[in-house]
Design an enzyme around this catalytic site. Structure first.
Site, PDB file in Angstrom:
ATOM      1  N   GLU A 109       0.824  -1.205   0.000  1.00 62.33           N
ATOM      2  CA  GLU A 109       0.000   0.000   0.000  1.00 62.33           C
ATOM      3  C   GLU A 109       0.861   1.259   0.000  1.00 62.33           C
ATOM      4  O   GLU A 109       0.565   2.232  -0.700  1.00 62.33           O
ATOM      5  CB  GLU A 109      -0.926   0.004   1.220  1.00 62.33           C
ATOM      6  CG  GLU A 109      -1.878  -1.168   1.294  1.00 62.33           C
ATOM      7  CD  GLU A 109      -1.351  -2.324   2.116  1.00 62.33           C
ATOM      8  OE1 GLU A 109      -2.130  -2.913   2.873  1.00 62.33           O
ATOM      9  OE2 GLU A 109      -0.139  -2.637   1.998  1.00 62.33           O
TER      10      GLU A 109
ATOM     11  N   THR B 225      10.380 -44.555  -7.126  1.00 60.22           N
ATOM     12  CA  THR B 225      11.244 -43.374  -7.060  1.00 60.22           C
ATOM     13  C   THR B 225      12.707 -43.704  -7.344  1.00 60.22           C
ATOM     14  O   THR B 225      13.506 -42.806  -7.587  1.00 60.22           O
ATOM     15  CB  THR B 225      11.163 -42.728  -5.666  1.00 60.22           C
ATOM     16  OG1 THR B 225      11.632 -43.661  -4.678  1.00 60.22           O
ATOM     17  CG2 THR B 225       9.735 -42.322  -5.332  1.00 60.22           C
TER      18      THR B 225
END
Length: 377
Positions: free
Chosen positions: A69, A178
């Site tokens: 902001e 894996t």
């Protein structure tokens, strides 16, 4: 910004215009620029506009630096008066390392603030919006809230659940392994997939592994970006119940911070006494994973990326601590005796299987990256 984007009524919801949607979408794009650098703070973007005319933009870059902001107000200058501010997270009304944003929005004379998501931080939730309304500023909240929460899922997890968002990264063959039966896994995935992993590492606050992986592979667990993007090095976290990793392990070098988590009774070797380490509860040489995550949350970690073997990945799955699975599926076959993705877990019946939902699929070179999350009933 193309007018067709702003005026397309398909993207409106009651209470907000197409312009509101378009400018909040821009604020979310800006916020995402902080994905590698803003932590432990949330990613926040802000757009200031008069109607469709943008007069200021900002995004939070690093903790301790100006908020989105403030940067947007600085860019807008006097043009901020009477403008609408589109902010992806409720503006803060409390002082931290920087002054609060709410008084600066009020002083700048903005007429309206549109907020995507309330700030759940203790003492902040709703306070910013209440102060803006008390100053006579119109406040509308909830625009693109789901997208804002998705962007900051790690920060929100840490604040709302007291633990980081846990992502498990795995690469597997088409037959679900894996690694080979011997444990050899280099390299199952393509170079492009390994580069893709670096970007996911860069947005994580911590990279989690176990001592078994360190002893076997001696990974460095650092981020190696190929595009020069700025990032904050993630904390390397090793679960090492008995502090067994040897001196000279790559995770102990000075290329990134490291935290060793061990059992209370573990003897700290001389070469580790100067390293960052902490004891957490353990039972039968198994560390309490929930306690480990709570500790990381207390250290400001929003997202944890787990890169480990089947034992740790399976432990997280059994404990219900996996929020996201980042799975690279590789078009190879490793045979019947390859290593599994998750160890120590079997569904006794189909009714007790672990259901996942696909969030995204994307081709990465020859591989397929699939993002999955636990299916919510």
């Amino acid at each position: 910004m193309p007018a067709s984007t702003i005026h397309d009524s398909r993207f409106t919801i009651p209470g907000f215009s197409a312009t509101d949607h378009a400018l909040m979408a821009r604020a979310l794009q800006l916020a995402q620029r902080g994905q590698y650098t803003a932590r432990p703070n949330p990613m926040v973007g802000c757009v200031l506009a008069h109607g469709e005319q943008v007069v200021g933009e900002g995004w939070h870059q690093r903790a301790g630096e100006a908020h989105a902001e403030v940067l947007a107000l600085q860019q807008a200058g006097e043009r901020a008066r009477g403008a609408t501010a589109y902010v992806t997270l409720e503006p803060c009304n409390h002082a931290g390392r920087t002054p609060p944003c709410v008084p600066q929005l009020i002083a700048a004379g903005v007429a309206r603030v549109v907020v995507a998501c309330a700030d759940p931080f203790q003492g902040a939730a709703g306070a910013g919006m209440a102060a803006l309304r008390a100053a006579g500023i119109a406040v509308d909240a909830g625009l693109m809230e789901a997208q804002a929460r998705e962007l900051n899922r790690g920060f929100l997890s840490r604040i709302e659940r007291g633990r980081p968002w846990v992502r498990v990264k795995l690469a597997m063959s088409l037959d679900g392994h894996t690694a080979l039966a011997s444990g050899d896994s280099k390299w199952i995935s393509s170079e492009l997939s390994r580069l893709d992993v670096q970007r996911w590492r860069a947005r994580a606050g911590a990279l989690l592994t176990a001592s078994g992986t360190v002893l076997k592979d001696d990974p460095q667990l650092t981020v190696r970006m190929d595009d020069g993007a700025a990032f904050v090095p993630p904390l390397r976290v090793v679960l090492d119940p008995g502090l067994a990793i040897p001196a000279g392990s790559k995770v102990l070098d000075d290329s990134a911070p490291t935290l060793l988590l061990h059992a209370p009774q573990a003897r700290v070797p001389k070469y580790l006494r100067q390293a960052d380490h902490a004891a957490i509860p353990a039972e039968d040489a198994m560390l309490d994973l929930e306690a480990a995550l709570r500790l990381l949350a207390q250290r400001g970690i929003n997202e944890v990326q787990t890169e480990a073997g089947a034992t740790l990945c399976g432990g997280l799955l059994r404990a219900g601590l996996v929020d996201e699975l980042l799975l690279y599926v590789v078009p190879v076959l490793l045979g019947a005796h390859g290593k599994p993705l998750f160890g120590g877990w079997d569904a006794p019946t189909m009714a007790e299987r672990y259901d996942l939902q696909i969030v995204e699929t994307r081709r990465v070179g020859p591989d397929m990256r699939i993002t999955l999350r636990p299916k919510v009933a």
